[in-house]
Enzyme design. Structure first.
Site, short mmCIF file in Angstrom:
data_model
loop_
_atom_site.label_atom_id
_atom_site.label_comp_id
_atom_site.label_asym_id
_atom_site.label_seq_id
_atom_site.Cartn_x
_atom_site.Cartn_y
_atom_site.Cartn_z
N SER A 20 0.84 -1.22 0.00
CA SER A 20 0.00 0.00 0.00
C SER A 20 0.87 1.26 0.00
O SER A 20 0.59 2.22 -0.72
CB SER A 20 -0.90 0.02 1.23
OG SER A 20 -1.83 -1.02 1.18
N ARG A 24 1.48 4.25 -3.04
CA ARG A 24 1.24 5.67 -2.74
C ARG A 24 2.49 6.51 -2.97
O ARG A 24 2.39 7.67 -3.39
CB ARG A 24 0.72 5.81 -1.31
CG ARG A 24 -0.76 5.33 -1.20
CD ARG A 24 -1.14 4.99 0.22
NE ARG A 24 -2.57 4.70 0.39
CZ ARG A 24 -3.16 3.54 0.06
NH1 ARG A 24 -2.46 2.55 -0.47
NH2 ARG A 24 -4.45 3.36 0.27
N SER A 166 -13.25 1.56 3.26
CA SER A 166 -12.32 1.18 2.20
C SER A 166 -11.28 2.27 2.01
O SER A 166 -11.61 3.41 1.68
CB SER A 166 -13.07 0.96 0.88
OG SER A 166 -12.16 1.01 -0.20
N ASP A 314 -6.99 -8.16 4.83
CA ASP A 314 -6.18 -8.97 3.90
C ASP A 314 -5.59 -10.20 4.59
O ASP A 314 -5.10 -11.12 3.92
CB ASP A 314 -5.05 -8.13 3.30
CG ASP A 314 -5.58 -7.06 2.35
OD1 ASP A 314 -6.74 -7.16 1.91
OD2 ASP A 314 -4.84 -6.10 2.06
N LYS A 341 -12.60 -9.14 -3.10
CA LYS A 341 -11.13 -9.06 -3.22
C LYS A 341 -10.69 -9.76 -4.51
O LYS A 341 -11.50 -10.04 -5.37
CB LYS A 341 -10.49 -9.67 -1.97
CG LYS A 341 -10.83 -8.92 -0.69
CD LYS A 341 -10.26 -7.51 -0.71
CE LYS A 341 -10.71 -6.70 0.50
NZ LYS A 341 -10.32 -5.30 0.40
C1 S3P Z 1 -5.69 -1.34 0.12
C2 S3P Z 1 -6.88 -1.29 0.77
C3 S3P Z 1 -7.69 -2.48 1.08
C4 S3P Z 1 -6.88 -3.76 0.96
C5 S3P Z 1 -6.05 -3.78 -0.29
C6 S3P Z 1 -5.08 -2.60 -0.31
C7 S3P Z 1 -4.97 -0.07 -0.15
O1 S3P Z 1 -8.77 -2.57 0.17
O2 S3P Z 1 -7.73 -4.89 1.00
O3 S3P Z 1 -5.31 -4.99 -0.37
O4 S3P Z 1 -3.77 -0.09 -0.49
O5 S3P Z 1 -5.60 0.99 -0.01
P1 S3P Z 1 -10.14 -1.75 0.37
O6 S3P Z 1 -9.82 -0.32 0.33
O7 S3P Z 1 -11.00 -2.16 -0.79
O8 S3P Z 1 -10.72 -2.16 1.68
#
Ligand code: S3P
Length: 428
Positions: A20, A24, A166, A314, A341
């Site tokens: 993540s 970013r 989310s 996750d 997912k």
């Molecule tokens: C993520 C947010 C989560 C997660 C995904 C990565 C992110 O999803 O399950 O693997 O990097 O913002 P959601 O935002 O759909 O909950």
């Protein structure tokens, strides 16, 4: 791939950098002024999708030989160029949803499209609020999924009550908010990961938080940063589980990100009776980090529900494996988003657990699992979902006979060297 039961795991390891945070770093670096240096960027298939999208939009992104550091030569909020082709987001929901917000604010048209799994995942969750902001964004097949066609438009600020927690939707709207004519506020039903808020603030965006509200002011000047990406707790989860479940194990996992919006697995493990110690707690690039010392433990069942779900979403497949090998009942509920997912992870987790002889019942929003002393070896399916492949590889190590798993190469999405790293800690 054939998988044999293991005796225990031991040693000192690092896990791949946070997926993540890596996404970013590239996204925000591209729209900042100046060159952002990213130490320990994750170069997994998902992050490579993000990198290639920005290269297609004229951003120079290079990897330094030796250090492996990534340099993102940002061109400011209005510096992206129109891509000549469809932007291929591969298997990555984060790339698709965050870029949907960013591209809605650009003065050029674009299309986002990914692989079969990605193009069947729900995008209405971003289409609805972006359209409310005035964005011209459409699902090409009109089925609420990618390909998404985006055309230039004038964006307005909104206050959006998110129906589900989310981070991808929240981050999408914060990115669109950079280009709106007034502030954007999102209210989440429960806290999701806050890496975007932390990192955008460090880049110079004006972000305020109040309870479950996050607001962003439009048109900041973002300044290039130096970012050191910590290890991914979602990857560490597989090694944590192996060390807890295999008797006689002791494993030190160095440099793991423990942002509270991500570290729900540690809270749950503690409730299950796990022996995990946090060592050397520190802050790196605005994110809390530590080393985790994990020792094999006698685990008992627990309940995972409510606001804690986004902080471990996750990790649910591997937590379900742990529950199947714990004493007593585990209930996982309020996790219906598992169905949205990379695969329907309620279905794919249950299929594999059942194949191994676990006592598991799927529900509308989770599972009921009655723990057993052992699981048997089985023919396992990764369903080409990286987290299912890794969770059931660990389950196979803990089983009482050999197993096989299909398409193990899908681990490239988040941890290309998963099997090599595992080999290094395994004692057979
Ligand atoms: C993520 C947010 C989560 C997660 C995904 C990565 C992110 O999803 O399950 O693997 O990097 O913002 P959601 O935002 O759909 O909950």
């Amino acid at each position: 791939m054939l998988l044999h039961p293991a005796h225990h795991v031991s040693g000192t390891v690092t896990v791949p950098s946070d997926k993540s945070i890596s996404h970013r770093s590239v996204i925000f670096g591209s729209i900042a002024e100046g060159t952002t240096r990213v130490k320990n960027c994750l170069f997994s298939a998902d992050c490579l999708s993000t990198i290639s999208c920005f290269k297609q939009m004229g951003i120079r992104i290079t990897k330094e030989e030796g250090s492996g550091d990534l340099f993102v030569e940002g061109k400011g909020l209005d510096g992206l160029k129109a891509p000549q082709e469809v932007l291929d987001t591969g298997n990555s929901g984060t790339t698709t949803r965050l870029l949907a917000g960013l591209l809605s604010g650009q003065e050029f048209p674009s299309t986002l499209s990914g692989d079969a799994s990605l193009n069947s995942r729900p995008m209405k969750r971003v289409l609805t609020p972006l359209t409310e902001m005035g964005a011209d964004i459409k699902s090409r097949e009109n089925n609420g999924c990618a390909p998404l066609d985006i055309r230039p438009s004038h964006l307005h600020g909104i206050h959006y009550q998110m129906p589900i927690a989310s981070a991808q939707v929240k981050s999408c709207l914060l990115l669109a908010g950079l280009y709106a004519d007034s502030p954007v506020t999102v209210t989440e039903p429960a806290p999701s990961r806050d890496h975007s808020e932390r990192m955008l603030s460090a880049f110079g965006a004006s972000i305020s938080k109040q309870g479950l509200d996050v607001s962003i002011q439009p048109r900041p000047v973002l300044h290039a940063q130096e970012i050191d990406v910590p290890g991914d707790i979602s990857s560490a989860a597989y090694f944590i589980a192996a060390a807890l479940l295999l008797k006689g194990s002791s494993l030190l996992i160095r440099n793991v990100g423990i942002n509270p919006t991500r570290a729900g697995i540690l809270t749950v493990c503690e409730k299950m009776g796990a022996d995990i110690k946090k060592k050397n707690e520190r802050e790196v690039s605005g994110e809390p980090v530590c080393d985790l010392l994990v020792k094999s433990s006698f685990l008992h069942g627990t309940v995972m529900e409510g606001d804690m779900i986004p902080s471990l979403i996750d990790e649910i497949p591997i937590l379900a494996v742990m529950a199947a090998l714990s004493e007593g009942e585990t209930i996982i509920r309020d996790a219906a988003d598992l169905k949205a997912k990379e695969t329907d992870r309620i279905h794919t987790t249950v299929e594999n657990l059942k194949a191994m002889g676990a006592d598991v019942v799927p529900t509308e929003d989770g599972f009921l699992i009655h723990g057993k002393k052992s699981l048997h070896g089985a023919n396992l399916e990764s369903f080409e979902d990286h987290r299912i492949a890794m969770a059931f590889t660990i389950a196979a190590l803990c089983a009482d006979g050999d197993s096989q798993i299909s398409h193990p190469d899908c681990v490239r999405i988040s941890w290309p060297s998963f099997y090599e790293s595992l080999e290094k800690i395994l004692v057979k």
